[in-house]
Design an enzyme around this catalytic site. Structure first.
Site, PDB file in Angstrom:
ATOM      1  N   LYS A 140     -26.543  22.583  -5.313  1.00  0.00           N
ATOM      2  CA  LYS A 140     -27.464  23.568  -4.855  1.00  0.00           C
ATOM      3  C   LYS A 140     -27.490  24.465  -6.201  1.00  0.00           C
ATOM      4  O   LYS A 140     -26.563  24.673  -7.202  1.00  0.00           O
ATOM      5  CB  LYS A 140     -26.815  24.491  -3.957  1.00  0.00           C
ATOM      6  CG  LYS A 140     -26.830  23.687  -2.510  1.00  0.00           C
ATOM      7  CD  LYS A 140     -26.126  24.533  -1.463  1.00  0.00           C
ATOM      8  CE  LYS A 140     -26.313  23.924  -0.297  1.00  0.00           C
ATOM      9  NZ  LYS A 140     -25.772  22.491  -0.133  1.00  0.00           N
TER      10      LYS A 140
ATOM     11  N   HIS B 271     -31.059  19.183   2.924  1.00  0.00           N
ATOM     12  CA  HIS B 271     -30.026  20.107   2.602  1.00  0.00           C
ATOM     13  C   HIS B 271     -30.537  21.309   2.061  1.00  0.00           C
ATOM     14  O   HIS B 271     -31.790  21.360   1.473  1.00  0.00           O
ATOM     15  CB  HIS B 271     -29.242  19.791   1.865  1.00  0.00           C
ATOM     16  CG  HIS B 271     -28.109  18.592   2.315  1.00  0.00           C
ATOM     17  ND1 HIS B 271     -26.949  18.789   3.392  1.00  0.00           N
ATOM     18  CD2 HIS B 271     -28.198  17.177   2.336  1.00  0.00           C
ATOM     19  CE1 HIS B 271     -26.486  17.817   3.479  1.00  0.00           C
ATOM     20  NE2 HIS B 271     -27.237  16.880   3.063  1.00  0.00           N
TER      21      HIS B 271
ATOM     22  N   TYR C  84     -33.701  26.764   2.878  1.00  0.00           N
ATOM     23  CA  TYR C  84     -34.216  25.545   3.193  1.00  0.00           C
ATOM     24  C   TYR C  84     -35.597  25.595   3.250  1.00  0.00           C
ATOM     25  O   TYR C  84     -36.209  26.491   3.347  1.00  0.00           O
ATOM     26  CB  TYR C  84     -33.808  25.071   4.503  1.00  0.00           C
ATOM     27  CG  TYR C  84     -32.209  24.958   4.583  1.00  0.00           C
ATOM     28  CD1 TYR C  84     -31.494  23.857   4.608  1.00  0.00           C
ATOM     29  CD2 TYR C  84     -31.477  26.210   4.951  1.00  0.00           C
ATOM     30  CE1 TYR C  84     -30.447  23.766   4.980  1.00  0.00           C
ATOM     31  CE2 TYR C  84     -30.018  26.235   5.390  1.00  0.00           C
ATOM     32  CZ  TYR C  84     -29.458  24.850   5.097  1.00  0.00           C
ATOM     33  OH  TYR C  84     -28.345  24.817   5.320  1.00  0.00           O
TER      34      TYR C  84
END
Length: 568
Positions: free
Chosen positions: A518, A466, A458
């Site tokens: 991601k 996120h 993070y």
């Protein structure tokens, strides 16, 4: 000008339906969201240590040089403390391979200053106490779990509404296509059909359809004069049907009027009740009387004089009993409550049953790198207690050995060797080196089990955004020592075979990270050759710094190749 339209006033924070005058449907008024906490102020410190930055240097303002010199000299002669007076206290748990922090102040401090650990009764942030207070009606705070659930519900409603609109659009398109197809068919039929020529007069059409029973309907009208009809309309018996005129029909009705049955009411009843009108001297609509009035009227009519008298006596008796009831209650003796019942609390005070659970990597980072945590229940060989030092520091090499053995050991009943020899590629060392590497770069490192990876990175923390990257640890045996002879090469192949991940697993994990937006990062940790005494935890002369410096971390970002997006 019409009458004023009544307006509906809603209090702030309420939820209600307001009619929409344009569409005639009620519009749901959404309840305003609660104000978010000031996370930038709550999580102002990225780590549980105090940092004293230098003043800003302004080139066109020379006085700033004096301020910088003053701060440097004061910090040199009177260095400020980077830690609090007391360290956070934790308890080592070899059964769960973690460290537990039970002090509520330490729990909030470790979470707010670096997002360390997780609540044992919560998803991530330790918020069980707030949830329990809200469940019992003692507080109105909004927890992160509730925010997540509300966002999921809003997302679900949005998806259902989107699917409904898509279905309506498809149905509308199908209807338009059907209408166009029907219009094409009608147009083709009109173009292909030709008009039919009529040889017989219009007057004669339909007269042949009259049946023989017209004489029964109009018995006296058979000799009326009728216009000439063609031979085709004549019946086989020679009878030509005739149609009466309007004047003849009116005269027939006046001569023989239709008999109407006379309605005579029953003489035994007082009144005759129809569906909508009651005849009792005056005309009254049944809609003017309520159901209660109708019931009372029926009871009054059916009650005899004796029943009415008994009803009056009962009402008087009930009034007398009601008037004397307070005096009777006052005369009764009252029981005094016991003193124990008065002093007994209504409800037991709510106790916080949640604590913070730290992984071994987080605990060792707080102890070794930041010196912000101390463990209470360590064995004397690791934590020697002396009277001169009320807060003794543990033996860091021994603590590292304890964590390494705990990370890889099993219960004695499951294996004959509960304390296997330490290796340079044991899981705890590889995990901690990766954790320490990204923490030193400023990332907030969190466990990534939820997304089938080792860690999540993070930028500032879970409450701000996120995770941007997902980390998978891959040990790399690139040092020449591992391929010097055949025995070592076989040893490396066995180690890779035990924990090697195939291409099916790799594509699965990569696809998962692409779905959750991601980036997958492969962290290759170069494993150094073993040194003398490392199997007993005494390698590099017991220096943890020298041991960790022998490892290197290489990062490779992997993206999923999509043909329709990444083609040339």
């Amino acid at each position: 000008m019409g009458p004023p339209t009544p307006s509906k006033t809603l209090d702030k924070g309420s939820t209600g339906a307001v009619p929409n005058t344009a569409t005639g449907k009620s519009t749901q008024v959404e309840k305003p969201r609660a104000k978010r906490p000031n996370y930038a102020k709550i999580h102002a410190q990225p780590l549980p240590v105090k940092v004293y930055p230098l003043p800003a240097f302004i080139p066109h303002y020379p006085i700033t040089l004096l301020r910088i010199a003053y701060v440097l000299l004061s910090d040199y002669f009177f260095p400020p403390s980077s830690h609090d007076d007391t360290r956070y206290v934790g308890y080592f748990s070899p059964e769960t391979r973690s460290v537990h922090v039970t002090d509520p102040v330490a729990v909030r401090a470790l979470w707010e200053k670096g997002f360390f650990g997780k609540g044992t009764l919560s998803r991530s942030e330790p918020t069980w106490l707030d949830q329990e207070k809200k469940r019992r009606g003692l507080a109105e705070t909004q927890t992160s779990e509730e925010v997540t659930d509300r966002r999921r519900q809003e997302r679900l409603v949005f998806k259902k509404e989107r699917a409904r609109k898509e279905q309506e659009a498809i149905e509308q398109q199908l209807r338009e296509e059907k209408e166009k197809a029907a219009l094409v068919v009608v147009t083709e039929i009109k173009e292909n059909v030709k008009p039919v020529a009529m040889d017989t007069p219009v007057v004669s059409m339909g007269l042949s359809q009259v049946e023989d029973d017209d004489e029964d309907i109009f018995p006296n009208w058979g000799n009326a004069s009728t216009p000439a009809t063609p031979a085709s309309s004549t019946k086989p018996n020679g009878h030509v049907p005739s149609v009466p005129s309007t004047t003849e029909v009116q005269a027939k009705i006046q001569a023989e009027p239709i008999p109407v049955p006379e309605l005579v009411p029953d003489s035994t009843r007082k009144e005759v009740r129809f569906d909508d009108v009651t005849w009792n001297g005056t005309q009254k609509s049944s809609k003017d009387s309520t159901p209660e009035e109708k019931l009372i009227e029926t009871l009054e009519e059916n009650l005899s004089p004796e029943d009415q008298l008994t009803d009056a006596v009962g009402q008087a008796l009930a009034d007398q009993i009601q008037s004397s009831l307070p005096s009777v209650l006052d005369a009764l003796p009252l029981e005094e409550p016991d003193a124990a019942e008065l002093n007994e609390p209504d409800e037991e005070p709510l106790k916080n049953e949640e604590h913070l659970q730290l992984t071994l990597e987080e605990a060792f980072f707080l102890i070794y790198s930041l010196d912000a945590l101390r463990l209470e229940n360590l064995p004397p060989s690791i934590l020697p207690f002396t009277s001169s030092s009320p807060t003794p520091k543990p033996n860091i090499p021994s603590l590292l050995t304890l964590f390494r053995r705990t990370y890889t050991s099993f219960t004695p009943s499951l294996t004959s060797n509960p304390t296997p020899p330490l290796r340079p590629d044991d899981p705890f060392l590889l995990s901690y080196i990766t954790y320490h590497h990204f923490r030193s770069l400023g990332w907030v490192v969190r466990p990534g089990t939820k997304f089938a990876v080792d860690y999540l990175l993070y930028a500032r923390g879970p409450v701000f955004s996120h995770a941007a990257f997902a980390i998978v640890i891959v040990p790399a045996y690139s040092h020449p020592w591992w391929s010097a002879n055949e025995e070592r090469r076989q040893d490396v192949e066995e180690r890779k075979g035990n924990g090697e991940k195939d291409w099916w697993w790799f594509h699965t994990v990569n696809r998962i990270q692409a779905q959750v937006l991601k980036t997958l990062v492969l962290a290759y940790v170069d494993v150094p050759p073993p040194v003398e005494g490392e199997s007993d935890g005494e390698g590099e002369g017991g220096s943890v710094g020298k041991l960790l410096a022998r490892y290197k971390v290489r990062e490779f970002a992997v993206r999923r190749w999509v043909p329709n997006r990444t083609r040339d």
